[in-house]
Design a protein around this motif. Structure first.
Motif, PDB file in Angstrom:
ATOM      1  N   ASP A  54      -7.675  14.141  -6.871  1.00 48.36           N
ATOM      2  CA  ASP A  54      -6.588  14.464  -7.797  1.00 48.36           C
ATOM      3  C   ASP A  54      -5.409  13.518  -7.614  1.00 48.36           C
ATOM      4  O   ASP A  54      -4.699  13.196  -8.573  1.00 48.36           O
ATOM      5  CB  ASP A  54      -6.121  15.911  -7.584  1.00 48.36           C
ATOM      6  CG  ASP A  54      -7.168  16.929  -8.016  1.00 48.36           C
ATOM      7  OD1 ASP A  54      -8.051  16.562  -8.813  1.00 48.36           O
ATOM      8  OD2 ASP A  54      -7.109  18.077  -7.533  1.00 48.36           O
ATOM      9  N   ALA A  55      -5.212  13.046  -6.363  1.00 47.48           N
ATOM     10  CA  ALA A  55      -4.069  12.181  -6.063  1.00 47.48           C
ATOM     11  C   ALA A  55      -4.361  10.708  -6.304  1.00 47.48           C
ATOM     12  O   ALA A  55      -3.436   9.911  -6.463  1.00 47.48           O
ATOM     13  CB  ALA A  55      -3.628  12.384  -4.622  1.00 47.48           C
ATOM     14  N   GLY A  56      -5.640  10.329  -6.318  1.00 46.06           N
ATOM     15  CA  GLY A  56      -5.990   8.919  -6.482  1.00 46.06           C
ATOM     16  C   GLY A  56      -7.398   8.635  -5.999  1.00 46.06           C
ATOM     17  O   GLY A  56      -8.367   9.096  -6.585  1.00 46.06           O
ATOM     18  N   TRP A  57      -7.492   7.893  -4.873  1.00 47.74           N
ATOM     19  CA  TRP A  57      -8.789   7.514  -4.337  1.00 47.74           C
ATOM     20  C   TRP A  57      -8.794   7.621  -2.818  1.00 47.74           C
ATOM     21  O   TRP A  57      -7.766   7.403  -2.173  1.00 47.74           O
ATOM     22  CB  TRP A  57      -9.132   6.057  -4.706  1.00 47.74           C
ATOM     23  CG  TRP A  57      -9.407   5.835  -6.158  1.00 47.74           C
ATOM     24  CD1 TRP A  57      -8.493   5.546  -7.130  1.00 47.74           C
ATOM     25  CD2 TRP A  57     -10.680   5.882  -6.803  1.00 47.74           C
ATOM     26  NE1 TRP A  57      -9.111   5.408  -8.343  1.00 47.74           N
ATOM     27  CE2 TRP A  57     -10.460   5.598  -8.181  1.00 47.74           C
ATOM     28  CE3 TRP A  57     -11.984   6.110  -6.363  1.00 47.74           C
ATOM     29  CZ2 TRP A  57     -11.492   5.559  -9.099  1.00 47.74           C
ATOM     30  CZ3 TRP A  57     -13.024   6.068  -7.283  1.00 47.74           C
ATOM     31  CH2 TRP A  57     -12.772   5.806  -8.626  1.00 47.74           C
ATOM     32  N   GLU A  58      -9.959   7.939  -2.282  1.00 47.30           N
ATOM     33  CA  GLU A  58     -10.226   7.794  -0.860  1.00 47.30           C
ATOM     34  C   GLU A  58     -11.355   6.785  -0.700  1.00 47.30           C
ATOM     35  O   GLU A  58     -12.303   6.779  -1.498  1.00 47.30           O
ATOM     36  CB  GLU A  58     -10.614   9.132  -0.220  1.00 47.30           C
ATOM     37  CG  GLU A  58      -9.492  10.149  -0.206  1.00 47.30           C
ATOM     38  CD  GLU A  58      -9.912  11.449   0.470  1.00 47.30           C
ATOM     39  OE1 GLU A  58     -11.113  11.593   0.809  1.00 47.30           O
ATOM     40  OE2 GLU A  58      -9.036  12.310   0.646  1.00 47.30           O
ATOM     41  N   ILE A  59     -11.246   5.918   0.303  1.00 43.34           N
ATOM     42  CA  ILE A  59     -12.222   4.849   0.512  1.00 43.34           C
ATOM     43  C   ILE A  59     -12.582   4.794   1.993  1.00 43.34           C
ATOM     44  O   ILE A  59     -11.728   5.031   2.854  1.00 43.34           O
ATOM     45  CB  ILE A  59     -11.668   3.472   0.075  1.00 43.34           C
ATOM     46  CG1 ILE A  59     -11.040   3.539  -1.324  1.00 43.34           C
ATOM     47  CG2 ILE A  59     -12.770   2.414   0.092  1.00 43.34           C
ATOM     48  CD1 ILE A  59     -10.343   2.262  -1.750  1.00 43.34           C
ATOM     49  N   ALA A  60     -13.832   4.490   2.269  1.00 39.22           N
ATOM     50  CA  ALA A  60     -14.255   4.265   3.649  1.00 39.22           C
ATOM     51  C   ALA A  60     -15.170   3.057   3.698  1.00 39.22           C
ATOM     52  O   ALA A  60     -16.010   2.859   2.810  1.00 39.22           O
ATOM     53  CB  ALA A  60     -14.978   5.494   4.207  1.00 39.22           C
ATOM     54  N   LEU A  61     -14.993   2.252   4.722  1.00 41.28           N
ATOM     55  CA  LEU A  61     -15.876   1.119   4.999  1.00 41.28           C
ATOM     56  C   LEU A  61     -16.720   1.515   6.202  1.00 41.28           C
ATOM     57  O   LEU A  61     -16.184   1.798   7.272  1.00 41.28           O
ATOM     58  CB  LEU A  61     -15.053  -0.135   5.298  1.00 41.28           C
ATOM     59  CG  LEU A  61     -15.819  -1.460   5.404  1.00 41.28           C
ATOM     60  CD1 LEU A  61     -16.388  -1.866   4.045  1.00 41.28           C
ATOM     61  CD2 LEU A  61     -14.913  -2.560   5.942  1.00 41.28           C
ATOM     62  N   HIS A  68     -15.419   1.616   9.757  1.00 38.18           N
ATOM     63  CA  HIS A  68     -14.615   0.471  10.144  1.00 38.18           C
ATOM     64  C   HIS A  68     -13.171   0.664   9.698  1.00 38.18           C
ATOM     65  O   HIS A  68     -12.245   0.163  10.330  1.00 38.18           O
ATOM     66  CB  HIS A  68     -15.178  -0.807   9.525  1.00 38.18           C
ATOM     67  CG  HIS A  68     -16.554  -1.144   9.995  1.00 38.18           C
ATOM     68  ND1 HIS A  68     -16.817  -1.528  11.285  1.00 38.18           N
ATOM     69  CD2 HIS A  68     -17.754  -1.160   9.349  1.00 38.18           C
ATOM     70  CE1 HIS A  68     -18.111  -1.771  11.422  1.00 38.18           C
ATOM     71  NE2 HIS A  68     -18.697  -1.566  10.268  1.00 38.18           N
ATOM     72  N   LEU A  69     -13.004   1.375   8.604  1.00 42.44           N
ATOM     73  CA  LEU A  69     -11.666   1.775   8.169  1.00 42.44           C
ATOM     74  C   LEU A  69     -11.797   2.920   7.175  1.00 42.44           C
ATOM     75  O   LEU A  69     -12.830   3.113   6.535  1.00 42.44           O
ATOM     76  CB  LEU A  69     -10.880   0.610   7.555  1.00 42.44           C
ATOM     77  CG  LEU A  69     -11.319  -0.055   6.254  1.00 42.44           C
ATOM     78  CD1 LEU A  69     -10.945   0.784   5.022  1.00 42.44           C
ATOM     79  CD2 LEU A  69     -10.670  -1.412   6.098  1.00 42.44           C
ATOM     80  N   THR A  70     -10.718   3.679   7.058  1.00 39.59           N
ATOM     81  CA  THR A  70     -10.581   4.685   5.997  1.00 39.59           C
ATOM     82  C   THR A  70      -9.255   4.427   5.289  1.00 39.59           C
ATOM     83  O   THR A  70      -8.303   3.928   5.902  1.00 39.59           O
ATOM     84  CB  THR A  70     -10.595   6.107   6.567  1.00 39.59           C
ATOM     85  OG1 THR A  70      -9.568   6.246   7.550  1.00 39.59           O
ATOM     86  CG2 THR A  70     -11.959   6.416   7.200  1.00 39.59           C
ATOM     87  N   ALA A  71      -9.203   4.729   4.010  1.00 40.24           N
ATOM     88  CA  ALA A  71      -8.017   4.394   3.230  1.00 40.24           C
ATOM     89  C   ALA A  71      -7.784   5.413   2.123  1.00 40.24           C
ATOM     90  O   ALA A  71      -8.716   6.094   1.673  1.00 40.24           O
ATOM     91  CB  ALA A  71      -8.162   2.995   2.623  1.00 40.24           C
ATOM     92  N   THR A  72      -6.521   5.488   1.699  1.00 39.51           N
ATOM     93  CA  THR A  72      -6.167   6.281   0.530  1.00 39.51           C
ATOM     94  C   THR A  72      -5.325   5.435  -0.409  1.00 39.51           C
ATOM     95  O   THR A  72      -4.498   4.627   0.034  1.00 39.51           O
ATOM     96  CB  THR A  72      -5.370   7.550   0.916  1.00 39.51           C
ATOM     97  OG1 THR A  72      -4.148   7.175   1.563  1.00 39.51           O
ATOM     98  CG2 THR A  72      -6.178   8.457   1.828  1.00 39.51           C
ATOM     99  N   VAL A  73      -5.537   5.625  -1.690  1.00 41.80           N
ATOM    100  CA  VAL A  73      -4.790   4.942  -2.740  1.00 41.80           C
ATOM    101  C   VAL A  73      -4.211   6.017  -3.654  1.00 41.80           C
ATOM    102  O   VAL A  73      -4.963   6.786  -4.268  1.00 41.80           O
ATOM    103  CB  VAL A  73      -5.693   3.999  -3.551  1.00 41.80           C
ATOM    104  CG1 VAL A  73      -4.888   3.317  -4.668  1.00 41.80           C
ATOM    105  CG2 VAL A  73      -6.340   2.956  -2.651  1.00 41.80           C
ATOM    106  N   THR A  74      -2.880   6.098  -3.733  1.00 42.57           N
ATOM    107  CA  THR A  74      -2.251   7.114  -4.551  1.00 42.57           C
ATOM    108  C   THR A  74      -1.126   6.496  -5.389  1.00 42.57           C
ATOM    109  O   THR A  74      -0.441   5.575  -4.942  1.00 42.57           O
ATOM    110  CB  THR A  74      -1.654   8.254  -3.697  1.00 42.57           C
ATOM    111  OG1 THR A  74      -0.713   7.699  -2.766  1.00 42.57           O
ATOM    112  CG2 THR A  74      -2.748   8.977  -2.932  1.00 42.57           C
ATOM    113  N   ALA A  75      -0.937   7.023  -6.585  1.00 46.49           N
ATOM    114  CA  ALA A  75       0.156   6.568  -7.443  1.00 46.49           C
ATOM    115  C   ALA A  75       1.482   7.072  -6.880  1.00 46.49           C
ATOM    116  O   ALA A  75       1.568   8.179  -6.341  1.00 46.49           O
ATOM    117  CB  ALA A  75      -0.032   7.080  -8.857  1.00 46.49           C
ATOM    118  N   ARG A  76       2.509   6.238  -6.977  1.00 50.44           N
ATOM    119  CA  ARG A  76       3.834   6.633  -6.504  1.00 50.44           C
ATOM    120  C   ARG A  76       4.488   7.588  -7.498  1.00 50.44           C
ATOM    121  O   ARG A  76       4.279   7.486  -8.688  1.00 50.44           O
ATOM    122  CB  ARG A  76       4.727   5.393  -6.339  1.00 50.44           C
ATOM    123  CG  ARG A  76       4.320   4.526  -5.138  1.00 50.44           C
ATOM    124  CD  ARG A  76       5.260   3.343  -4.991  1.00 50.44           C
ATOM    125  NE  ARG A  76       6.643   3.755  -4.862  1.00 50.44           N
ATOM    126  CZ  ARG A  76       7.216   4.171  -3.730  1.00 50.44           C
ATOM    127  NH1 ARG A  76       6.500   4.257  -2.633  1.00 50.44           N
ATOM    128  NH2 ARG A  76       8.475   4.516  -3.705  1.00 50.44           N
TER     129      ARG A  76
END
Length: 294
Positions: free
Chosen positions: A270-277, A286-294
């Motif tokens: 709902d907030a954007g994206w979650e990503i994992a490598l 290797h990493l986890t990440a979140t991408v959200t709109a400001r």
């Protein structure tokens, strides 16, 4: 975020190779060479313009499209000389060589155009204990004509004993995309040649990324990929969905030892994206990440 120091030091362009030489020298036990507190100053680079050829090379090596604005991760490259200059300074309390990049938080208030002229400010903040050592934030702020457009906090760890060492480690729960064994969105092939090109375009020629001997000296079986290459490359999977005003947070896990194939897993939220490598066979991140709109 802690208050930004008022003392500003204008930084001239310097050789990154010189900075790495200083970093190696900083490993030597020289009494009195290091302070016990963070430097109370801002390093500033003025009138920074974007080299379109260098940007194109960065986009190619990270698998990103070329636009009239820069990727959200590219200002890390522009600010890296100032970050390194601060890390190798005599009044920085921790030796630069051997520090581990733990996480990165980027706030892109508005996109940076290729035609913009930038002012880059870097300072250190929040030296604190961690059960594995000491953490410190290198904070970068970029302005265009006095307007703040981009901010990041890069958190580094110096491994050593602290008052928190030896405590019980909290149980880690993996809820990141791909933990359920789902099919990855894409798989990336990462070679020493590719990472060598990233070292050239980013200016980050840390021996652990470009020299097997250097990597082994720090306990790695071979050269490893830059964390910020990984952070940029995974954005290629959702590039068309990254908003102009965006918060991008990355937590780094186990390094990508080269050569390697790594799986990119994404999940829309709902907030954007979650990503994992992830490692394609062992499944760890290797990493986890979140991408959200400001």
């Amino acid at each position: 975020m802690m208050a930004k120091p008022e003392n500003i030091q204008i930084l001239e362009k310097q050789s990154m190779l010189s900075n790495y030489a200083k970093a190696v020298a900083g490993m030597l036990p020289l009494p009195g060479a290091k302070s016990e507190a963070l430097p109370d100053r801002v390093l500033r680079i003025e009138n920074v313009t974007i080299d379109s050829d260098a940007l194109a090379a960065y986009n190619r090596v990270c698998g990103l499209r070329l636009r009239n604005t820069v990727p959200a991760t590219y200002p890390f490259v522009l600010s890296f000389p100032a970050v390194m200059n601060l890390l190798v300074s005599k009044d920085f309390p921790l030796p630069a060589m051997g520090m581990v990049h733990m996480s990165n938080t980027i706030e892109q208030i508005k996109p940076i155009a290729v035609s913009d002229t930038l002012t880059i400010d870097v300072h250190a903040a929040d030296l604190r204990e961690h059960r594995s050592g000491l953490l410190v934030d290198l904070v970068t702020e970029i302005t265009v004509e006095g307007e703040l457009v981009w901010r990041q906090a890069s958190t580094f760890l110096r491994k050593q004993k602290t008052s928190l060492s030896g405590g019980e480690r909290p149980e880690k729960v993996d809820n990141a995309p791909g933990a359920d064994g789902a099919t990855p969105a894409t798989t990336l092939k990462v070679t020493p040649k590719l990472i060598g090109k990233y070292a050239d375009v980013s200016g980050d020629r840390n021996p652990i990324h470009i020299s097997k001997i250097g990597a082994k000296a720090f306990g790695f079986p071979s050269v490893i990929a830059h964390g910020m290459w990984s952070a940029a490359a995974i954005l290629g999977t959702i590039e068309g969905s990254v908003p102009d005003a965006v918060n991008y947070t990355v937590d780094f896990g186990k390094p990508v030892v080269l050569p390697a194939k790594v799986d990119v897993h994404t999940a829309k939220t709902d907030a954007g994206w979650e990503i994992a490598l992830r490692h394609p066979k062992k499944g760890y991140t290797h990493l986890t990440a979140t991408v959200t709109a400001r």
